[in-house]
Design a protein around this motif. Sequence first.
Motif, PDB file in Angstrom:
ATOM      1  N   ALA A 283       0.731  -1.064   0.102  1.00 59.60           N
ATOM      2  CA  ALA A 283       0.064   0.181  -0.065  1.00 59.60           C
ATOM      3  C   ALA A 283       0.997   1.023   0.086  1.00 59.60           C
ATOM      4  O   ALA A 283       0.620   2.448  -0.675  1.00 59.60           O
ATOM      5  CB  ALA A 283      -1.076  -0.122   1.454  1.00 59.60           C
ATOM      6  N   PHE A 284       1.622   1.388   0.636  1.00 62.73           N
ATOM      7  CA  PHE A 284       2.717   2.393   0.613  1.00 62.73           C
ATOM      8  C   PHE A 284       3.052   2.447  -0.221  1.00 62.73           C
ATOM      9  O   PHE A 284       3.426   3.589  -0.877  1.00 62.73           O
ATOM     10  CB  PHE A 284       3.972   2.228   2.343  1.00 62.73           C
ATOM     11  CG  PHE A 284       4.684   3.312   1.802  1.00 62.73           C
ATOM     12  CD1 PHE A 284       4.440   4.150   2.448  1.00 62.73           C
ATOM     13  CD2 PHE A 284       6.580   3.486   1.972  1.00 62.73           C
ATOM     14  CE1 PHE A 284       4.721   5.551   2.790  1.00 62.73           C
ATOM     15  CE2 PHE A 284       6.917   4.395   2.157  1.00 62.73           C
ATOM     16  CZ  PHE A 284       6.502   5.684   2.392  1.00 62.73           C
ATOM     17  N   ARG A 285       4.098   1.669  -1.517  1.00 64.37           N
ATOM     18  CA  ARG A 285       4.654   1.368  -2.023  1.00 64.37           C
ATOM     19  C   ARG A 285       4.120   1.757  -3.664  1.00 64.37           C
ATOM     20  O   ARG A 285       4.207   2.513  -4.575  1.00 64.37           O
ATOM     21  CB  ARG A 285       5.309   0.012  -2.575  1.00 64.37           C
ATOM     22  CG  ARG A 285       6.218  -0.048  -2.132  1.00 64.37           C
ATOM     23  CD  ARG A 285       7.006   0.255  -1.945  1.00 64.37           C
ATOM     24  NE  ARG A 285       8.684  -0.136  -0.786  1.00 64.37           N
ATOM     25  CZ  ARG A 285       8.508   0.372   0.237  1.00 64.37           C
ATOM     26  NH1 ARG A 285       8.404   1.421   0.662  1.00 64.37           N
ATOM     27  NH2 ARG A 285       9.813  -0.188   0.727  1.00 64.37           N
ATOM     28  N   LEU A 286       1.959   1.698  -3.399  1.00 60.89           N
ATOM     29  CA  LEU A 286       1.397   2.506  -4.937  1.00 60.89           C
ATOM     30  C   LEU A 286       1.598   4.201  -4.705  1.00 60.89           C
ATOM     31  O   LEU A 286       1.737   4.126  -6.347  1.00 60.89           O
ATOM     32  CB  LEU A 286       0.279   2.123  -3.752  1.00 60.89           C
ATOM     33  CG  LEU A 286      -0.569   0.641  -4.494  1.00 60.89           C
ATOM     34  CD1 LEU A 286      -2.301   1.143  -3.409  1.00 60.89           C
ATOM     35  CD2 LEU A 286      -0.540   0.412  -5.882  1.00 60.89           C
ATOM     36  N   LEU A 287       1.884   5.092  -3.846  1.00 62.23           N
ATOM     37  CA  LEU A 287       2.314   6.247  -3.810  1.00 62.23           C
ATOM     38  C   LEU A 287       3.580   6.425  -5.292  1.00 62.23           C
ATOM     39  O   LEU A 287       3.238   7.168  -6.161  1.00 62.23           O
ATOM     40  CB  LEU A 287       2.837   6.755  -2.508  1.00 62.23           C
ATOM     41  CG  LEU A 287       2.779   8.550  -2.540  1.00 62.23           C
ATOM     42  CD1 LEU A 287       2.027   9.181  -3.168  1.00 62.23           C
ATOM     43  CD2 LEU A 287       3.880   8.881  -1.157  1.00 62.23           C
ATOM     44  N   SER A 288       4.416   5.814  -4.957  1.00 62.92           N
ATOM     45  CA  SER A 288       5.981   5.269  -5.464  1.00 62.92           C
ATOM     46  C   SER A 288       5.696   5.115  -6.696  1.00 62.92           C
ATOM     47  O   SER A 288       5.952   5.766  -7.896  1.00 62.92           O
ATOM     48  CB  SER A 288       7.038   5.284  -5.063  1.00 62.92           C
ATOM     49  OG  SER A 288       6.644   3.911  -5.368  1.00 62.92           O
ATOM     50  N   ASP A 289       4.776   4.065  -6.904  1.00 60.86           N
ATOM     51  CA  ASP A 289       4.188   3.503  -8.096  1.00 60.86           C
ATOM     52  C   ASP A 289       3.635   4.781  -9.101  1.00 60.86           C
ATOM     53  O   ASP A 289       3.656   4.528 -10.214  1.00 60.86           O
ATOM     54  CB  ASP A 289       3.929   2.833  -8.582  1.00 60.86           C
ATOM     55  CG  ASP A 289       3.828   0.931  -8.009  1.00 60.86           C
ATOM     56  OD1 ASP A 289       5.441   0.979  -8.006  1.00 60.86           O
ATOM     57  OD2 ASP A 289       3.982   0.094  -7.085  1.00 60.86           O
ATOM     58  N   ILE A 290       2.681   5.326  -8.291  1.00 58.28           N
ATOM     59  CA  ILE A 290       1.692   6.232  -9.434  1.00 58.28           C
ATOM     60  C   ILE A 290       2.657   7.401  -9.755  1.00 58.28           C
ATOM     61  O   ILE A 290       2.401   8.070 -11.187  1.00 58.28           O
ATOM     62  CB  ILE A 290       0.571   6.723  -7.817  1.00 58.28           C
ATOM     63  CG1 ILE A 290      -0.376   6.158  -8.391  1.00 58.28           C
ATOM     64  CG2 ILE A 290      -0.424   8.057  -9.131  1.00 58.28           C
ATOM     65  CD1 ILE A 290      -1.175   5.567  -7.063  1.00 58.28           C
ATOM     66  N   ILE A 291       3.711   8.147  -8.906  1.00 63.04           N
ATOM     67  CA  ILE A 291       5.191   9.060  -8.946  1.00 63.04           C
ATOM     68  C   ILE A 291       5.411   8.557  -9.885  1.00 63.04           C
ATOM     69  O   ILE A 291       5.939   9.119 -10.911  1.00 63.04           O
ATOM     70  CB  ILE A 291       5.590   9.722  -7.717  1.00 63.04           C
ATOM     71  CG1 ILE A 291       4.610  10.451  -6.551  1.00 63.04           C
ATOM     72  CG2 ILE A 291       6.736  10.208  -8.165  1.00 63.04           C
ATOM     73  CD1 ILE A 291       4.980  10.498  -5.268  1.00 63.04           C
ATOM     74  N   SER A 292       6.077   7.057 -10.093  1.00 61.77           N
ATOM     75  CA  SER A 292       6.824   6.885 -11.192  1.00 61.77           C
ATOM     76  C   SER A 292       5.760   7.211 -12.870  1.00 61.77           C
ATOM     77  O   SER A 292       6.487   6.962 -13.546  1.00 61.77           O
ATOM     78  CB  SER A 292       7.167   5.612 -10.729  1.00 61.77           C
ATOM     79  OG  SER A 292       8.649   5.738  -9.706  1.00 61.77           O
ATOM     80  N   ILE A 293       5.156   6.361 -12.797  1.00 62.73           N
ATOM     81  CA  ILE A 293       3.705   6.102 -13.497  1.00 62.73           C
ATOM     82  C   ILE A 293       4.050   7.607 -14.257  1.00 62.73           C
ATOM     83  O   ILE A 293       3.806   7.804 -15.543  1.00 62.73           O
ATOM     84  CB  ILE A 293       2.559   5.633 -13.248  1.00 62.73           C
ATOM     85  CG1 ILE A 293       3.375   3.785 -13.643  1.00 62.73           C
ATOM     86  CG2 ILE A 293       1.806   5.123 -14.402  1.00 62.73           C
ATOM     87  CD1 ILE A 293       1.886   2.854 -12.782  1.00 62.73           C
TER      88      ILE A 293
ATOM     89  N   HIS B 274       6.609  -0.830 -15.086  1.00 65.20           N
ATOM     90  CA  HIS B 274       5.911  -0.114 -13.548  1.00 65.20           C
ATOM     91  C   HIS B 274       4.304  -0.513 -13.678  1.00 65.20           C
ATOM     92  O   HIS B 274       4.382  -0.523 -12.804  1.00 65.20           O
ATOM     93  CB  HIS B 274       5.963   1.170 -13.749  1.00 65.20           C
ATOM     94  CG  HIS B 274       7.602   2.046 -13.030  1.00 65.20           C
ATOM     95  ND1 HIS B 274       7.521   2.095 -11.988  1.00 65.20           N
ATOM     96  CD2 HIS B 274       8.433   2.370 -14.166  1.00 65.20           C
ATOM     97  CE1 HIS B 274       8.542   2.588 -11.471  1.00 65.20           C
ATOM     98  NE2 HIS B 274       9.366   3.070 -12.731  1.00 65.20           N
ATOM     99  N   PHE B 275       4.449  -0.524 -14.837  1.00 64.62           N
ATOM    100  CA  PHE B 275       2.138  -1.052 -14.570  1.00 64.62           C
ATOM    101  C   PHE B 275       2.021  -2.517 -14.035  1.00 64.62           C
ATOM    102  O   PHE B 275       1.825  -2.260 -13.020  1.00 64.62           O
ATOM    103  CB  PHE B 275       1.827  -0.577 -15.913  1.00 64.62           C
ATOM    104  CG  PHE B 275       0.204  -1.356 -16.291  1.00 64.62           C
ATOM    105  CD1 PHE B 275      -0.767   0.236 -15.289  1.00 64.62           C
ATOM    106  CD2 PHE B 275      -0.467  -1.832 -16.489  1.00 64.62           C
ATOM    107  CE1 PHE B 275      -1.675   0.027 -15.230  1.00 64.62           C
ATOM    108  CE2 PHE B 275      -1.897  -2.596 -15.863  1.00 64.62           C
ATOM    109  CZ  PHE B 275      -2.781  -1.254 -15.679  1.00 64.62           C
ATOM    110  N   ILE B 276       3.240  -2.941 -14.527  1.00 67.80           N
ATOM    111  CA  ILE B 276       3.058  -3.814 -13.442  1.00 67.80           C
ATOM    112  C   ILE B 276       3.261  -4.418 -12.823  1.00 67.80           C
ATOM    113  O   ILE B 276       2.645  -5.302 -11.474  1.00 67.80           O
ATOM    114  CB  ILE B 276       4.470  -4.934 -14.669  1.00 67.80           C
ATOM    115  CG1 ILE B 276       3.463  -5.816 -15.476  1.00 67.80           C
ATOM    116  CG2 ILE B 276       4.582  -6.661 -13.714  1.00 67.80           C
ATOM    117  CD1 ILE B 276       4.861  -5.830 -16.610  1.00 67.80           C
TER     118      ILE B 276
END
Length: 174
Positions: free
Chosen positions: A92-102, A151-153
Amino acid sequence: MRKLYNSLITLSDAIFRVEKWLLLLAVIAVTLVNFLNVVLRYALNSGLAYCEMLSIVLFMFMVIIGGNIAVKTDSEIRIDIINFKSERKNAAFRLLSDIISIIAIILAIIGLCATIQAVIKHKQRVTPLPIYTYHIYICMLIGFVMILLDHFIIFLRHILIMSGFEAEREAKIE
């Protein structure tokens, strides 16, 4: 969502196999071109005009592939300040960095598309070979799209973990 995740993993694995061969060919080409240029400079006191720029272009190509491999293998440079013991909280915490990266990658892709349109109007050769600047930008665009896919994966994997599912499999790195 699991079917989408698994089909994207299959696509990513197929791309990775092609990337490995392209990377190998690029390294061989850079080595041969530079070796040939050195031999010609010492033997004939004259080198090939396109060698230096071709080496730079091939190096950029290798960096693009390497960037995608870094994302695929989760080897990106990052500092993990917060790390939860629960895998679900971590995801859940990593989703934030995923969204920023995407978002950052999508903005880079939009900028590259605009750059390609502008550069195609004013063609400029990079080397004596028929390599124009828009060829380099198109390769960069393809590289960013492949990075976006991986990154989407990773984003989907984190959503699956948050939902309580085990990510059935990750991309194969062989």
